[in-house]
Scaffold this active site. Structure first.
Site, PDB file in Angstrom:
ATOM      1  N   TYR A  43      50.393  41.893  31.936  1.00 52.23           N
ATOM      2  CA  TYR A  43      50.602  40.701  31.174  1.00 52.23           C
ATOM      3  C   TYR A  43      52.064  40.508  31.377  1.00 52.23           C
ATOM      4  O   TYR A  43      52.546  39.446  30.821  1.00 52.23           O
ATOM      5  CB  TYR A  43      50.442  40.815  29.991  1.00 52.23           C
ATOM      6  CG  TYR A  43      48.659  40.829  29.418  1.00 52.23           C
ATOM      7  CD1 TYR A  43      47.493  41.065  30.580  1.00 52.23           C
ATOM      8  CD2 TYR A  43      48.113  40.315  28.534  1.00 52.23           C
ATOM      9  CE1 TYR A  43      46.341  41.303  30.294  1.00 52.23           C
ATOM     10  CE2 TYR A  43      46.629  40.181  28.235  1.00 52.23           C
ATOM     11  CZ  TYR A  43      45.913  40.827  29.185  1.00 52.23           C
ATOM     12  OH  TYR A  43      44.585  40.662  28.987  1.00 52.23           O
ATOM     13  N   ASP A  54      27.989  50.549  76.284  1.00 54.28           N
ATOM     14  CA  ASP A  54      28.410  49.199  75.781  1.00 54.28           C
ATOM     15  C   ASP A  54      28.733  48.375  77.023  1.00 54.28           C
ATOM     16  O   ASP A  54      29.810  48.092  77.244  1.00 54.28           O
ATOM     17  CB  ASP A  54      29.817  49.578  74.979  1.00 54.28           C
ATOM     18  CG  ASP A  54      30.422  48.342  74.291  1.00 54.28           C
ATOM     19  OD1 ASP A  54      29.780  47.327  74.293  1.00 54.28           O
ATOM     20  OD2 ASP A  54      31.700  48.649  74.177  1.00 54.28           O
ATOM     21  N   ASP A 112      37.147  44.339  22.777  1.00 55.55           N
ATOM     22  CA  ASP A 112      37.811  46.060  22.585  1.00 55.55           C
ATOM     23  C   ASP A 112      37.280  46.656  23.849  1.00 55.55           C
ATOM     24  O   ASP A 112      37.092  47.926  23.651  1.00 55.55           O
ATOM     25  CB  ASP A 112      37.155  46.304  21.353  1.00 55.55           C
ATOM     26  CG  ASP A 112      35.690  46.198  21.129  1.00 55.55           C
ATOM     27  OD1 ASP A 112      35.116  45.872  21.956  1.00 55.55           O
ATOM     28  OD2 ASP A 112      35.155  46.500  19.911  1.00 55.55           O
ATOM     29  N   HIS A 132      42.191  40.005  22.936  1.00 55.44           N
ATOM     30  CA  HIS A 132      41.411  40.801  23.812  1.00 55.44           C
ATOM     31  C   HIS A 132      40.093  41.408  23.161  1.00 55.44           C
ATOM     32  O   HIS A 132      39.944  41.689  22.045  1.00 55.44           O
ATOM     33  CB  HIS A 132      42.074  41.759  24.730  1.00 55.44           C
ATOM     34  CG  HIS A 132      41.693  41.915  26.132  1.00 55.44           C
ATOM     35  ND1 HIS A 132      40.229  42.823  26.048  1.00 55.44           N
ATOM     36  CD2 HIS A 132      41.933  41.842  27.313  1.00 55.44           C
ATOM     37  CE1 HIS A 132      39.820  42.739  27.314  1.00 55.44           C
ATOM     38  NE2 HIS A 132      41.063  42.185  28.302  1.00 55.44           N
ATOM     39  N   GLN A 151      42.038  49.452  32.557  1.00 51.40           N
ATOM     40  CA  GLN A 151      42.730  48.473  31.646  1.00 51.40           C
ATOM     41  C   GLN A 151      43.006  48.737  30.490  1.00 51.40           C
ATOM     42  O   GLN A 151      43.876  48.182  29.973  1.00 51.40           O
ATOM     43  CB  GLN A 151      41.088  47.630  30.988  1.00 51.40           C
ATOM     44  CG  GLN A 151      40.600  46.852  32.202  1.00 51.40           C
ATOM     45  CD  GLN A 151      39.810  45.629  31.512  1.00 51.40           C
ATOM     46  OE1 GLN A 151      40.502  44.807  30.835  1.00 51.40           O
ATOM     47  NE2 GLN A 151      38.503  45.436  31.370  1.00 51.40           N
TER      48      GLN A 151
END
Ligand code: SPV
Ligand code: MG
Length: 434
Positions: A75, A204, A91, A89, A98
């Site tokens: 932030y 291939d 909890d 916010h 976080q």
């Protein structure tokens, strides 16, 4: 009036968000930081609703006075600018990455005596069901296609990893590492002709038909949500390509890369050690135009792969082809090389970028493998494909286990090299992957 700040970090609004906003409005004038798309993609799930629209939606909620973009999960910048009295916010931010975000916010708020306010996290079973169905939405073909276009537009280095079946695709979907405070994940899944052929025990050389390869696409689509980039070899005959590209579009592929070779295609890493031929510029441009015309989705990408460096035709030829293919309408260029160093790739990209700032460039650094993604980015490259590493890792492990059983005439010693039965059974939940 006190100032209150909160951040909304997902594109899916839940009753819990409304609760937090309501509580915030009781405390003062509310500013909501809306997490930028790049961060949502890294820390949450890929956002289906882009930032601008999320800002509009959230600004219409009662109690929200201002919305601003939050450019990092931290932030810091917005707090320093707004100097709010409160950050609010749920909890649920006391664990994982976080917790670090919360600690940083608390340290900054301290500078002017601001406080963190937490309210109980709102949880309902309905939301869990909802999130599960959102996974299905993220897996829709058109959502994957938009995502690839959007990721490229955002200027990110798109990291694509090869998968050859559902299990390897699930690993590409889910593997993440945390480095320098960031979660690193792959952005897309490469469906390689080399891998698709090798798992079937075939060379291939475009021998595995499109129907079989689309079966692999379906298997992978079912358990993933990331964009799928399909190795379309030469695209086949022009007349067939118009049908084939539509089949790939219907199957959910996000982009197809076709290479400018003709006749019996051999793997590029064999270069001129085997006989292989490059298509004429005109012939390949015709193929590009036919392919583009056949598509219905504007977001499906047709990428042209230039084999001039592989076939030792020189930089000039590669650049001329790039110009012509862009003119014919491709959505991106893949430039391939089998040199140990990336010099010729960089020379191509530097020149190409002087003339064309926008057309995405894709590279496959199987041989020039010491190059870092950041160096590629500095040369204007948008997408890096790790084209075969999952399969090349699996084969020696399987071979070693097979030899261990033969040597020991029992399976105890081999078992020590394997994942336990319990682990392998719990790897895929009964409710499915993704
Ligand atoms: C593949 O993965 O099949 C490719 C890339 O085409 S390469 O093997 O490098 O040619
Ligand atoms: Mg291939």
């Amino acid at each position: 009036m006190k100032k209150v700040y909160l951040c909304i970090s997902t594109d899916i609004l839940q009753p819990g968000h409304v609760n937090v906003i309501k509580k915030a409005a009781e405390l003062g004038e509310v500013t909501v930081g809306i997490l930028c798309d790049e961060c949502v993609a890294i820390y949450e799930k890929y956002p289906i609703i882009p930032l601008v629209e999320r800002m509009k939606i959230i600004s219409a909620i009662k109690g929200v006075e201002h919305v601003v973009e939050q450019k990092s999960i931290y932030y810091d910048d917005n707090l320093l600018e707004l100097r709010p009295d409160y950050v609010i916010h749920g909890d649920n931010w006391n664990k994982g990455y976080q917790a670090e975000v919360k600690a940083c916010a608390a340290r900054i708020l301290e500078q002017w005596g601001g406080k963190i306010v937490e309210i109980p996290y709102y949880h309902t079973e309905n939301m869990e069901l909802f999130h599960k169905s959102m996974k299905d939405v993220r897996g829709l073909p058109e959502v994957r296609r938009q995502r690839l276009r959007h990721d490229i537009q955002m200027g990110n280095m798109i990291k694509v990893m090869a998968a050859h079946d559902g299990l390897s695709a699930l690993l590409v979907e889910k593997t993440s590492v945390r480095k320098n405070g960031q979660n690193r994940r792959f952005d897309g899944i490469w469906i390689s002709s080399l891998c698709d052929s090798t798992v079937m025990g075939k060379p291939d050389i475009e021998l595995v038909d499109l129907t079989s390869r689309i079966r692999v696409v379906e298997e992978i689509m079912e358990v993933t949500t990331k964009p799928i980039i399909f190795d379309g070899d030469t695209g086949g005959q022009i007349e067939h390509f118009a049908y084939n590209i539509r089949s790939l579009e219907r199957a959910g592929v996000s982009a197809v890369i076709i290479e400018d070779k003709t006749g019996l295609k051999r793997n590029s890493l064999l270069g001129n050690d085997v006989e292989q031929h490059q298509d004429s510029v005109e012939g390949f441009c015709r193929k590009i135009r036919v392919g583009k015309k056949a598509l219905s989705s504007g977001n499906f990408m047709l990428i042209a792969r230039i084999e001039s460096l592989i076939l030792e035709q020189g930089l000039h030829d590669a650049l001329e082809r790039a110009r012509a293919y862009v003119e014919a309408g491709v959505d991106g260029i893949m430039i391939h090389s089998r040199k140990k160093e990336p010099d010729e790739i960089f020379a191509f990209c530097d020149q190409f970028r002087m003339e064309d700032a926008n057309t995405p460039i894709v590279v496959v650094p199987t041989t020039f493998d010491s190059v870092y993604e950041e160096e590629l980015r500095q040369h204007g490259i948008n997408m890096v494909i790790y084209a075969n590493h999952m399969l090349r890792a699996a084969f020696p492990a399987m071979q070693s286990v097979a030899e261990t059983i033969l040597e020991n005439e029992r399976c105890l010693e081999a078992g020590e090299k394997c994942m336990s039965i319990k682990e392998i059974l719990s790897l895929i939940p009964v409710e499915g992957g993704r």
